[in-house]
Design an enzyme around this catalytic site. Sequence first.
Site, PDB file in Angstrom:
ATOM      1  N   LYS A 173       0.833  -1.203   0.000  1.00  0.00           N
ATOM      2  CA  LYS A 173       0.000   0.000   0.000  1.00  0.00           C
ATOM      3  C   LYS A 173       0.868   1.255   0.000  1.00  0.00           C
ATOM      4  CE  LYS A 173      -3.627   2.606   0.140  1.00  0.00           C
ATOM      5  NZ  LYS A 173      -4.652   2.605   1.185  1.00  0.00           N
ATOM      6  N   LYS A 241       0.634  11.233   5.892  1.00  0.00           N
ATOM      7  CA  LYS A 241       0.916  10.103   6.796  1.00  0.00           C
ATOM      8  C   LYS A 241       1.420   8.897   6.004  1.00  0.00           C
ATOM      9  CE  LYS A 241      -2.781   7.793   7.966  1.00  0.00           C
ATOM     10  NZ  LYS A 241      -2.695   6.445   7.374  1.00  0.00           N
TER      11      LYS A 241
END
Length: 301
Positions: A173, A241
């Site tokens: 991811k 993030k």
Amino acid sequence: MTGLSLLGLGAMGLPMSEVLLAHGQPLTVWNRTAAKAESLRASGAVVARTPADAAARITLTVLPDLADVQAVVDGPTGLRAGWLAAGIRSPLLVVMGTVSPVAVREYAGELAADGIRLVDAPLSGGVIGAQEARLSIMAGGSVNDVKELQPVFAILGDIVRHMGPVGTGELAKACNQMIVASTVSAASEAMILAREAGLDRAALLDILRGGLAGSEVLRQKGQNWVDESFEPGGTAAYQLKDLAFALASAAEAGVDLPLTTTVRDMFAALVDSGQGGLDHTGVFRELERRSTFLFPVGELS
């Protein structure tokens, strides 16, 4: 209590729950803001009052970061207490949010000492992909654990891949997010140039979508740049993030990522300016600011 629960009914978790219920999957749901779960009751969901009440043999979490997962696992009303009270041995915790590959690997080791299995299975496809049940799911965990989850994953996504041991799903991811962030940044630069040079951005978007530059990002998000409207799907703050996770993984692997570092810095500047709640395509605003600092709007051409 059913054998499957989902915690976290945000932009992704709510449509995922709707898809599971539409496929006849018995489901218990929990959300920190309880009212958000009520819409699912009419569809047959059991609405839990606490994470403990949602503890099931398979528990999916669709939460922003690992700290949020830990918060629903621990404490007197947490999943751990619920599994114990229900006599569920060797429960399977599925972390479907985007979290640190390094941290989730460490957390899995801690949970394993108490007989709790963890699979990291982050998602790609955005809100539309969740609604249309065509998510890409990247799973990290043991072969048997991932196999046990295949019936659930098959409902939610059209591409499911077992990437390796715990943490590898999140690493995949991170790679995905590097490309997404770079794509929205490049598209933002292109649309700023097009605007200042007097191109019809709607026409340009059609051309881009149909050519080699075409992508799911442009399909789902392209109109954002035409309208200069950046209402959040995935926020810039979350994108920042995710890029931090990618760079931390790169440091661990001894890899230099100069493009990702530059893109990270742009998103950091956007967040620092107080605009972290914009959609990640809102990096347009930071690039616009940098351009107009050098060339007043209307003078780029």
